[in-house]
Design a protein around this motif. Structure first.
Motif, PDB file in Angstrom:
ATOM      1  N   VAL A  17       0.768  -0.954  -0.336  1.00 51.72           N
ATOM      2  CA  VAL A  17       0.204  -0.045   0.179  1.00 51.72           C
ATOM      3  C   VAL A  17       0.778   1.140  -0.148  1.00 51.72           C
ATOM      4  CG1 VAL A  17      -1.547   1.052   1.278  1.00 51.72           C
ATOM      5  CG2 VAL A  17      -1.642  -1.222   1.477  1.00 51.72           C
ATOM      6  N   LYS A  18       0.639   1.955  -1.199  1.00 53.80           N
ATOM      7  CA  LYS A  18       1.607   3.180  -1.398  1.00 53.80           C
ATOM      8  C   LYS A  18       1.357   4.270  -0.670  1.00 53.80           C
ATOM      9  CE  LYS A  18       1.718   3.428  -5.797  1.00 53.80           C
ATOM     10  NZ  LYS A  18       2.045   3.710  -7.224  1.00 53.80           N
ATOM     11  N   ALA A  19       2.052   5.467  -0.369  1.00 52.98           N
ATOM     12  CA  ALA A  19       1.627   6.442   0.155  1.00 52.98           C
ATOM     13  C   ALA A  19       1.977   7.923  -0.332  1.00 52.98           C
ATOM     14  CB  ALA A  19       2.778   6.964   1.507  1.00 52.98           C
ATOM     15  N   LYS A  20       2.038   7.403  -2.198  1.00 52.88           N
ATOM     16  CA  LYS A  20       2.475   8.433  -3.110  1.00 52.88           C
ATOM     17  C   LYS A  20       2.484   8.395  -3.850  1.00 52.88           C
ATOM     18  CE  LYS A  20       5.985  11.520  -0.425  1.00 52.88           C
ATOM     19  NZ  LYS A  20       7.038  11.683  -0.354  1.00 52.88           N
ATOM     20  N   ASP A  21       1.818   8.784  -5.009  1.00 59.12           N
ATOM     21  CA  ASP A  21       1.651   8.310  -6.444  1.00 59.12           C
ATOM     22  C   ASP A  21       1.073   7.088  -6.375  1.00 59.12           C
ATOM     23  OD1 ASP A  21       4.021  10.095  -7.000  1.00 59.12           O
ATOM     24  OD2 ASP A  21       5.385   8.355  -6.482  1.00 59.12           O
ATOM     25  N   GLU A  25      -4.259   9.658  -6.932  1.00 61.61           N
ATOM     26  CA  GLU A  25      -3.351  10.568  -6.536  1.00 61.61           C
ATOM     27  C   GLU A  25      -3.673  11.212  -8.272  1.00 61.61           C
ATOM     28  OE1 GLU A  25       0.596  12.587  -4.355  1.00 61.61           O
ATOM     29  OE2 GLU A  25       0.042  10.660  -4.269  1.00 61.61           O
ATOM     30  N   MET A  26      -2.885  10.380  -9.188  1.00 65.26           N
ATOM     31  CA  MET A  26      -1.741  10.365 -10.113  1.00 65.26           C
ATOM     32  C   MET A  26      -3.533  11.032 -11.526  1.00 65.26           C
ATOM     33  SD  MET A  26       0.990   9.718  -9.971  1.00 65.26           S
ATOM     34  CE  MET A  26       1.183   9.983 -12.293  1.00 65.26           C
ATOM     35  N   LEU A  28      -6.074  12.733 -10.112  1.00 64.64           N
ATOM     36  CA  LEU A  28      -6.441  14.046 -10.020  1.00 64.64           C
ATOM     37  C   LEU A  28      -4.769  14.610 -10.430  1.00 64.64           C
ATOM     38  CD1 LEU A  28      -7.857  16.591  -8.094  1.00 64.64           C
ATOM     39  CD2 LEU A  28      -5.925  15.217  -6.392  1.00 64.64           C
ATOM     40  N   ARG A  29      -3.771  14.124 -10.829  1.00 66.23           N
ATOM     41  CA  ARG A  29      -2.555  15.339 -10.779  1.00 66.23           C
ATOM     42  C   ARG A  29      -2.920  15.200 -12.246  1.00 66.23           C
ATOM     43  NH1 ARG A  29       3.180  13.000  -9.237  1.00 66.23           N
ATOM     44  NH2 ARG A  29       2.776  11.864  -7.227  1.00 66.23           N
ATOM     45  N   ARG A  30      -3.319  14.454 -13.440  1.00 69.06           N
ATOM     46  CA  ARG A  30      -3.415  14.736 -14.932  1.00 69.06           C
ATOM     47  C   ARG A  30      -4.431  15.543 -14.870  1.00 69.06           C
ATOM     48  NH1 ARG A  30      -1.808   9.496 -15.127  1.00 69.06           N
ATOM     49  NH2 ARG A  30      -4.273   8.311 -14.714  1.00 69.06           N
ATOM     50  N   LEU A  31      -5.683  15.633 -14.092  1.00 66.52           N
ATOM     51  CA  LEU A  31      -6.800  16.276 -14.115  1.00 66.52           C
ATOM     52  C   LEU A  31      -6.414  17.799 -14.220  1.00 66.52           C
ATOM     53  CD1 LEU A  31     -10.274  16.039 -13.689  1.00 66.52           C
ATOM     54  CD2 LEU A  31      -9.173  17.809 -12.053  1.00 66.52           C
ATOM     55  N   VAL A  32      -5.339  17.858 -12.757  1.00 67.46           N
ATOM     56  CA  VAL A  32      -5.623  19.072 -12.393  1.00 67.46           C
ATOM     57  C   VAL A  32      -4.527  19.979 -13.960  1.00 67.46           C
ATOM     58  CG1 VAL A  32      -3.773  20.815 -10.493  1.00 67.46           C
ATOM     59  CG2 VAL A  32      -5.833  19.436 -10.235  1.00 67.46           C
ATOM     60  N   HIS A  33      -3.072  19.353 -14.261  1.00 68.00           N
ATOM     61  CA  HIS A  33      -2.560  19.437 -15.061  1.00 68.00           C
ATOM     62  C   HIS A  33      -3.522  19.661 -16.130  1.00 68.00           C
ATOM     63  CE1 HIS A  33       1.096  19.483 -18.052  1.00 68.00           C
ATOM     64  NE2 HIS A  33       1.379  20.007 -16.939  1.00 68.00           N
ATOM     65  N   GLY A  34      -4.069  18.981 -16.667  1.00 69.64           N
ATOM     66  CA  GLY A  34      -4.711  18.961 -18.235  1.00 69.64           C
ATOM     67  C   GLY A  34      -5.024  21.123 -17.637  1.00 69.64           C
ATOM     68  N   LEU A  35      -6.383  21.069 -16.407  1.00 63.47           N
ATOM     69  CA  LEU A  35      -6.862  21.849 -16.707  1.00 63.47           C
ATOM     70  C   LEU A  35      -6.148  23.613 -16.280  1.00 63.47           C
ATOM     71  CD1 LEU A  35      -9.219  21.379 -13.087  1.00 63.47           C
ATOM     72  CD2 LEU A  35      -9.703  21.998 -15.488  1.00 63.47           C
ATOM     73  N   GLY A  36      -4.479  23.145 -16.232  1.00 61.85           N
ATOM     74  CA  GLY A  36      -3.577  24.292 -16.767  1.00 61.85           C
ATOM     75  C   GLY A  36      -3.230  24.962 -15.576  1.00 61.85           C
ATOM     76  N   PHE A  37      -3.143  24.260 -14.710  1.00 62.64           N
ATOM     77  CA  PHE A  37      -2.610  24.052 -12.694  1.00 62.64           C
ATOM     78  C   PHE A  37      -1.665  23.763 -13.010  1.00 62.64           C
ATOM     79  CE2 PHE A  37      -6.971  25.242 -12.817  1.00 62.64           C
ATOM     80  CZ  PHE A  37      -7.432  27.002 -12.170  1.00 62.64           C
ATOM     81  N   ARG A  38      -0.443  24.786 -12.717  1.00 60.91           N
ATOM     82  CA  ARG A  38       1.018  24.108 -11.891  1.00 60.91           C
ATOM     83  C   ARG A  38       1.532  23.398 -10.372  1.00 60.91           C
ATOM     84  NH1 ARG A  38      -0.419  23.009 -15.982  1.00 60.91           N
ATOM     85  NH2 ARG A  38       0.895  23.228 -18.557  1.00 60.91           N
ATOM     86  N   TYR A  39       1.608  22.319 -10.356  1.00 58.77           N
ATOM     87  CA  TYR A  39       1.949  22.488  -8.697  1.00 58.77           C
ATOM     88  C   TYR A  39       3.239  22.244  -8.587  1.00 58.77           C
ATOM     89  CZ  TYR A  39       0.913  18.708 -11.002  1.00 58.77           C
ATOM     90  OH  TYR A  39       0.279  17.204 -11.367  1.00 58.77           O
ATOM     91  N   ILE A  61      -4.153  20.308  -1.756  1.00 54.16           N
ATOM     92  CA  ILE A  61      -5.070  20.089  -2.040  1.00 54.16           C
ATOM     93  C   ILE A  61      -4.640  18.125  -1.587  1.00 54.16           C
ATOM     94  CG2 ILE A  61      -6.596  18.168  -3.962  1.00 54.16           C
ATOM     95  CD1 ILE A  61      -6.359  20.716  -5.848  1.00 54.16           C
ATOM     96  N   PHE A  62      -5.571  17.632  -0.992  1.00 54.64           N
ATOM     97  CA  PHE A  62      -5.354  16.772  -0.448  1.00 54.64           C
ATOM     98  C   PHE A  62      -6.181  15.228  -1.151  1.00 54.64           C
ATOM     99  CE2 PHE A  62      -4.119  18.690   3.252  1.00 54.64           C
ATOM    100  CZ  PHE A  62      -2.787  18.234   3.983  1.00 54.64           C
ATOM    101  N   MET A  63      -5.482  14.484  -1.973  1.00 55.67           N
ATOM    102  CA  MET A  63      -6.141  13.613  -2.104  1.00 55.67           C
ATOM    103  C   MET A  63      -6.083  12.018  -1.232  1.00 55.67           C
ATOM    104  SD  MET A  63      -7.598  12.281  -4.994  1.00 55.67           S
ATOM    105  CE  MET A  63      -8.858  10.887  -4.228  1.00 55.67           C
ATOM    106  N   HIS A  64      -7.764  11.763  -0.984  1.00 56.89           N
ATOM    107  CA  HIS A  64      -7.731  11.083  -0.045  1.00 56.89           C
ATOM    108  C   HIS A  64      -8.564   9.811  -0.074  1.00 56.89           C
ATOM    109  CE1 HIS A  64      -6.685  13.708   3.310  1.00 56.89           C
ATOM    110  NE2 HIS A  64      -7.443  13.906   3.993  1.00 56.89           N
TER     111      HIS A  64
END
Length: 139
Positions: A17-21, A25-26, A28-39, A61-64
């Motif tokens: 069970v991973k804590a990252k990636d 989470e991936m 959500l990252r693709r979605l946010v990046h696709g909206l034009g936001f950088r983080y 943003i937390f991905m729970h």
């Protein structure tokens, strides 16, 4: 009810069970990046090590995951059938820690958004929620 796996097999499975990636989470990252936001990712100098950090906006943003973070009213928030007291204690401690971290971030002037794993079933709704949150001016 006893566990269907041996202690060694259970330990091996839980270690995966991973804590990252994670997949949510991936997504959500693709979605946010696709909206034009950088983080930035997982800033360890902030309480709770948020999944996505927008330093210029002072927003995180937390991905729970619904199981691990106890999403209220969600069907994914089930209780394991074995070692119930152990899991209840552990999972409630996760929830309490999340709330403490969110409060600490708010006290530091950060705005916090939590995206739940089950919400990713409707990516358009999540995109709208994230975009509205990121573009809103600080109250």
């Amino acid at each position: 009810m006893s566990d269907t796996l041996s202690p060694k097999a259970r330990s091996e499975r839980m270690s995966r069970v991973k804590a990252k990636d994670t997949k949510p989470e991936m997504t959500l990252r693709r979605l946010v990046h696709g909206l034009g936001f950088r983080y930035r990712l997982h800033r360890r100098d902030l309480p709770g090590t948020p999944d996505l950090v927008f330093p210029g906006r002072k927003v995180v943003i937390f991905m729970h995951g619904c199981f691990w973070h106890r999403h209220p009213g969600c069907s994914l928030t089930r209780m394991p059938k074995s070692r119930v007291e152990f899991w209840r204690t552990k999972l409630e401690a996760n929830r309490e820690r999340d709330l403490r971290h969110q409060q600490a971030l708010a006290e530091l002037g950060w705005r916090v958004l939590v995206v739940w794993e089950c919400e990713l079933r409707d990516l358009d709704a999540v995109a709208g929620k994230v975009e509205a949150f990121l573009t809103q001016e600080e109250a």
